[in-house]
Design a protein around this motif. Structure first.
Motif, PDB file in Angstrom:
ATOM      1  N   LEU A 115       0.924  -1.283   0.221  1.00 30.15           N
ATOM      2  CA  LEU A 115      -0.090  -0.059   0.096  1.00 30.15           C
ATOM      3  C   LEU A 115       0.775   1.252  -0.177  1.00 30.15           C
ATOM      4  CD1 LEU A 115      -2.714  -1.072   2.583  1.00 30.15           C
ATOM      5  CD2 LEU A 115      -3.154  -0.717   0.138  1.00 30.15           C
ATOM      6  N   ALA A 116       2.193   1.191   0.639  1.00 30.16           N
ATOM      7  CA  ALA A 116       2.858   2.310   0.546  1.00 30.16           C
ATOM      8  C   ALA A 116       3.159   3.040  -0.650  1.00 30.16           C
ATOM      9  CB  ALA A 116       4.289   2.101   1.356  1.00 30.16           C
ATOM     10  N   GLY A 117       3.495   2.267  -1.890  1.00 38.17           N
ATOM     11  CA  GLY A 117       3.722   2.730  -3.032  1.00 38.17           C
ATOM     12  C   GLY A 117       2.484   3.739  -3.660  1.00 38.17           C
ATOM     13  N   PRO A 118       1.304   3.081  -3.643  1.00 38.76           N
ATOM     14  CA  PRO A 118       0.276   4.117  -4.290  1.00 38.76           C
ATOM     15  C   PRO A 118      -0.202   5.064  -3.132  1.00 38.76           C
ATOM     16  CG  PRO A 118      -0.301   1.674  -4.238  1.00 38.76           C
ATOM     17  CD  PRO A 118       1.001   1.839  -3.796  1.00 38.76           C
ATOM     18  N   ALA A 119       0.223   4.845  -1.895  1.00 35.00           N
ATOM     19  CA  ALA A 119      -0.238   5.967  -0.818  1.00 35.00           C
ATOM     20  C   ALA A 119       0.676   7.311  -1.333  1.00 35.00           C
ATOM     21  CB  ALA A 119       0.155   5.662   0.484  1.00 35.00           C
ATOM     22  N   VAL A 120       1.716   7.017  -1.929  1.00 33.55           N
ATOM     23  CA  VAL A 120       2.668   7.958  -2.466  1.00 33.55           C
ATOM     24  C   VAL A 120       2.061   8.961  -3.253  1.00 33.55           C
ATOM     25  CG1 VAL A 120       4.809   8.943  -3.284  1.00 33.55           C
ATOM     26  CG2 VAL A 120       4.957   7.113  -1.451  1.00 33.55           C
ATOM     27  N   ASN A 121       1.437   8.302  -4.310  1.00 27.27           N
ATOM     28  CA  ASN A 121       0.822   8.842  -5.377  1.00 27.27           C
ATOM     29  C   ASN A 121      -0.331   9.525  -5.041  1.00 27.27           C
ATOM     30  OD1 ASN A 121       1.895   6.186  -7.010  1.00 27.27           O
ATOM     31  ND2 ASN A 121       2.507   8.058  -7.745  1.00 27.27           N
ATOM     32  N   VAL A 122      -1.247   9.124  -4.227  1.00 22.55           N
ATOM     33  CA  VAL A 122      -2.566   9.733  -3.443  1.00 22.55           C
ATOM     34  C   VAL A 122      -2.010  11.060  -2.903  1.00 22.55           C
ATOM     35  CG1 VAL A 122      -4.235   9.491  -1.751  1.00 22.55           C
ATOM     36  CG2 VAL A 122      -3.616   7.655  -3.160  1.00 22.55           C
ATOM     37  N   VAL A 123      -0.894  10.877  -2.207  1.00 19.25           N
ATOM     38  CA  VAL A 123      -0.499  12.141  -1.538  1.00 19.25           C
ATOM     39  C   VAL A 123       0.017  13.144  -2.515  1.00 19.25           C
ATOM     40  CG1 VAL A 123       1.280  13.192   0.078  1.00 19.25           C
ATOM     41  CG2 VAL A 123       0.292  11.140   0.557  1.00 19.25           C
ATOM     42  N   ILE A 124       0.643  12.704  -3.558  1.00 23.01           N
ATOM     43  CA  ILE A 124       1.130  13.746  -4.723  1.00 23.01           C
ATOM     44  C   ILE A 124      -0.228  14.473  -5.241  1.00 23.01           C
ATOM     45  CG2 ILE A 124       2.091  13.975  -7.042  1.00 23.01           C
ATOM     46  CD1 ILE A 124       4.226  11.685  -5.952  1.00 23.01           C
ATOM     47  N   PHE A 171      -3.239  14.454  -4.042  1.00 24.11           N
ATOM     48  CA  PHE A 171      -3.890  15.356  -3.187  1.00 24.11           C
ATOM     49  C   PHE A 171      -3.351  16.862  -2.995  1.00 24.11           C
ATOM     50  CE2 PHE A 171      -4.979  16.758   1.393  1.00 24.11           C
ATOM     51  CZ  PHE A 171      -6.488  16.897   1.036  1.00 24.11           C
ATOM     52  N   ILE A 172      -1.832  16.822  -2.978  1.00 24.39           N
ATOM     53  CA  ILE A 172      -1.088  18.135  -2.820  1.00 24.39           C
ATOM     54  C   ILE A 172      -1.531  19.047  -4.158  1.00 24.39           C
ATOM     55  CG2 ILE A 172       1.090  19.316  -3.082  1.00 24.39           C
ATOM     56  CD1 ILE A 172       1.894  16.781  -1.115  1.00 24.39           C
ATOM     57  N   LEU A 173      -1.408  18.323  -5.158  1.00 25.94           N
ATOM     58  CA  LEU A 173      -1.789  19.261  -6.617  1.00 25.94           C
ATOM     59  C   LEU A 173      -3.114  19.597  -6.567  1.00 25.94           C
ATOM     60  CD1 LEU A 173       0.289  16.779  -8.955  1.00 25.94           C
ATOM     61  CD2 LEU A 173       0.821  19.297  -8.253  1.00 25.94           C
ATOM     62  N   TRP A 174      -3.988  18.687  -5.886  1.00 29.11           N
ATOM     63  CA  TRP A 174      -5.576  19.120  -5.962  1.00 29.11           C
ATOM     64  C   TRP A 174      -5.752  20.392  -5.082  1.00 29.11           C
ATOM     65  CZ3 TRP A 174      -9.244  18.701  -1.720  1.00 29.11           C
ATOM     66  CH2 TRP A 174     -10.416  19.054  -2.283  1.00 29.11           C
ATOM     67  N   LEU A 175      -4.997  20.500  -3.845  1.00 30.28           N
ATOM     68  CA  LEU A 175      -5.108  21.646  -2.976  1.00 30.28           C
ATOM     69  C   LEU A 175      -4.474  22.685  -3.417  1.00 30.28           C
ATOM     70  CD1 LEU A 175      -4.479  19.934   0.393  1.00 30.28           C
ATOM     71  CD2 LEU A 175      -6.512  20.699  -0.445  1.00 30.28           C
ATOM     72  N   ALA A 176      -3.251  22.751  -4.327  1.00 33.28           N
ATOM     73  CA  ALA A 176      -2.505  23.697  -4.818  1.00 33.28           C
ATOM     74  C   ALA A 176      -3.098  24.487  -6.102  1.00 33.28           C
ATOM     75  CB  ALA A 176      -1.166  23.191  -5.213  1.00 33.28           C
ATOM     76  N   LEU A 177      -3.889  23.606  -6.806  1.00 35.64           N
ATOM     77  CA  LEU A 177      -4.248  24.198  -8.268  1.00 35.64           C
ATOM     78  C   LEU A 177      -5.928  24.778  -8.130  1.00 35.64           C
ATOM     79  CD1 LEU A 177      -3.209  21.043 -10.390  1.00 35.64           C
ATOM     80  CD2 LEU A 177      -2.099  23.570 -10.295  1.00 35.64           C
ATOM     81  N   PRO A 178      -5.929  25.773  -8.661  1.00 30.03           N
ATOM     82  CA  PRO A 178      -7.391  26.322  -8.745  1.00 30.03           C
ATOM     83  C   PRO A 178      -8.383  25.389  -9.513  1.00 30.03           C
ATOM     84  CG  PRO A 178      -5.867  27.409 -10.485  1.00 30.03           C
ATOM     85  CD  PRO A 178      -5.143  26.575  -9.625  1.00 30.03           C
ATOM     86  N   SER A 179      -9.479  25.471  -9.166  1.00 26.86           N
ATOM     87  CA  SER A 179     -10.747  24.547  -9.880  1.00 26.86           C
ATOM     88  C   SER A 179     -10.719  24.766 -11.262  1.00 26.86           C
ATOM     89  CB  SER A 179     -11.923  24.721  -9.072  1.00 26.86           C
ATOM     90  OG  SER A 179     -11.713  24.416  -7.708  1.00 26.86           O
ATOM     91  N   LEU A 180     -11.039  23.760 -11.900  1.00 29.67           N
ATOM     92  CA  LEU A 180     -11.010  23.899 -13.409  1.00 29.67           C
ATOM     93  C   LEU A 180     -12.558  24.444 -13.873  1.00 29.67           C
ATOM     94  CD1 LEU A 180      -9.495  20.596 -14.924  1.00 29.67           C
ATOM     95  CD2 LEU A 180      -8.527  23.272 -14.910  1.00 29.67           C
ATOM     96  N   SER A 181     -12.414  25.332 -14.838  1.00 26.58           N
ATOM     97  CA  SER A 181     -14.046  26.085 -14.890  1.00 26.58           C
ATOM     98  C   SER A 181     -14.464  24.976 -16.336  1.00 26.58           C
ATOM     99  CB  SER A 181     -13.917  27.314 -15.394  1.00 26.58           C
ATOM    100  OG  SER A 181     -12.895  27.761 -16.535  1.00 26.58           O
ATOM    101  N   GLY A 182     -15.576  24.529 -15.859  1.00 29.10           N
ATOM    102  CA  GLY A 182     -16.122  23.523 -17.171  1.00 29.10           C
ATOM    103  C   GLY A 182     -15.459  22.273 -17.322  1.00 29.10           C
ATOM    104  N   VAL A 183     -15.915  21.525 -18.054  1.00 30.27           N
ATOM    105  CA  VAL A 183     -15.522  20.055 -18.395  1.00 30.27           C
ATOM    106  C   VAL A 183     -14.157  20.525 -19.451  1.00 30.27           C
ATOM    107  CG1 VAL A 183     -16.150  17.915 -19.409  1.00 30.27           C
ATOM    108  CG2 VAL A 183     -17.621  19.245 -18.071  1.00 30.27           C
ATOM    109  N   PRO A 184     -13.139  19.495 -18.974  1.00 30.61           N
ATOM    110  CA  PRO A 184     -11.974  19.749 -19.817  1.00 30.61           C
ATOM    111  C   PRO A 184     -12.257  19.203 -21.326  1.00 30.61           C
ATOM    112  CG  PRO A 184     -11.270  18.968 -17.643  1.00 30.61           C
ATOM    113  CD  PRO A 184     -12.928  18.913 -17.743  1.00 30.61           C
TER     114      PRO A 184
END
Length: 359
Positions: A103-112, A114-127
């Motif tokens: 589980l430790a490997g995928p957990a690292v990707n989850v953290v990455i 999550f950090i990007l999701w917190l740092a990036l502004p929300s997308l406007s509309g559907v990509p």
């Protein structure tokens, strides 16, 4: 791994990149040039792939550093075009430890992600579709977040050698034991692999490569666990060969060739008065012929740094060592003196006999 370049090390773990990784970068550059992309776009695409593989390294470090907590060392992490491989010296048989390491490997990707999701502004509309097919400075980090989510989902597939297969095996092991749990997880993995190959013929050919990788990975894992189960409780003394031919360090290459031709041995232990001083392989003899060293003593060409086993060592440990080591033959000692030799062929014969007796 052969033909790999060392990039550095983390906590004593070597980070290597295989030469075939260059082919991936070359293919990206070629694809961009074919589309008429300028230099900036091409470099951005290459940079994106390198960033993804940096996340892959962090993923593998998650496995490796967690394994170190349980006394399992990792020799290296190797980057290949299809991903990263952490060379753990063994997989813990304790299901809780295997579960946490997996589980430790995928957990690292989850953290990455999550950090990007917190740092990036929300997308406007559907990509749009172009948002996912063309890398730009504006969508670089969004795509990196998306890739990390995909890495988590991909590794969640319950098939060896992916993390999901190890998680499934660990969970089943709590109730069914390691051997039965491995059989179930491996069979499921092989069924999924066949499905991937089938879908690959009608869609993405890359699925065929993944399917083959998963199929043989699951088969190999199942066989290794079954073999270790057959060897459990047996000592090296039971699996070693006591009828073997040795060389003395003063014998010549010609003498060694005569023994090679007269018998069935391909590799020899070099010993003097019962003390092991080296080993000599058929390939070393062939190389000596090419170098016109027929009259040279075998002491000049033998391997002097060798691993030995004791007659009381566990046969399962010898099997594991032979699976990952390059040496083709190991001397077995008793009270410091040569008592026998052991190799993969002899252990496989031992397993075959034990398997037949069990049925």
């Amino acid at each position: 791994m052969k033909w790999s370049l060392k990039l550095g090390s983390v906590a004593g773990i070597k980070i290597l990149v295989h030469w075939t990784f260059v082919l991936l970068l070359a293919w990206i550059v070629f694809s961009e040039m074919r589309q008429g992309s300028d230099l900036q776009t091409t470099l951005l695409s290459v940079g994106f792939v390198l960033t993804i593989f940096a996340c892959v390294v962090l993923h593998e470090l998650g496995h490796s550093l967690t394994a170190q907590r349980y006394g399992v060392q990792t020799k290296m992490i190797t980057l290949l075009p299809i991903g990263g491989v952490a060379s753990l010296e063994r997989i813990p048989e304790n299901p809780k430890q295997e579960l946490l390491i997996a589980l430790a490997g995928p957990a690292v990707n989850v953290v990455i992600a999550f950090i990007l999701w917190l740092a990036l502004p929300s997308l406007s509309g559907v990509p749009t579709e172009e948002f996912f097919t063309r890398i730009t400075p504006a969508n670089f980090l969004y795509l990196l977040m998306f890739v990390n989510i995909m890495l988590v989902l991909f590794n969640a597939i319950p098939a060896f050698p992916m993390d999901g297969g190890r998680v499934l095996r660990a969970l089943l092991s709590f109730k069914l034991g390691r051997v039965r749990a491995t059989q179930i997880a491996a069979n499921l993995g092989q069924m999924l692999a066949i499905f991937f190959v089938f879908m690959g013929f009608f869609g993405n050919p890359f699925l065929i490569l993944i399917g083959v990788f998963v199929f043989f990975g699951a088969y190999s894992e199942n066989m290794i666990v079954q073999h270790l189960d057959f060897l459990r409780g047996h000592s090296v003394r039971e699996g070693m060969m006591t009828n073997y031919v040795t060389l003395s360090p003063t014998e010549t290459v010609r003498d060694a060739l005569d023994k090679l031709l007269l018998g069935s041995e391909h590799d020899f232990v070099v010993e003097q008065d019962g003390q092991v001083v080296g080993t000599l392989t058929r390939m070393q003899l062939i190389q000596a012929i090419k170098n016109e060293q027929m009259q040279a003593p075998v002491a000049n060409i033998m391997t002097q740094e060798i691993r030995t086993f004791n007659v009381q060592d566990k046969l399962s440990e010898a099997y594991s060592e032979l699976q990952k080591a390059r040496a083709s033959i190991y001397p077995v000692l008793e009270n410091g003196r040569l008592a026998g030799v052991i190799n993969s062929d002899n252990i496989n014969e031992f397993i075959l006999i034990k398997s037949a007796l069990a049925h």
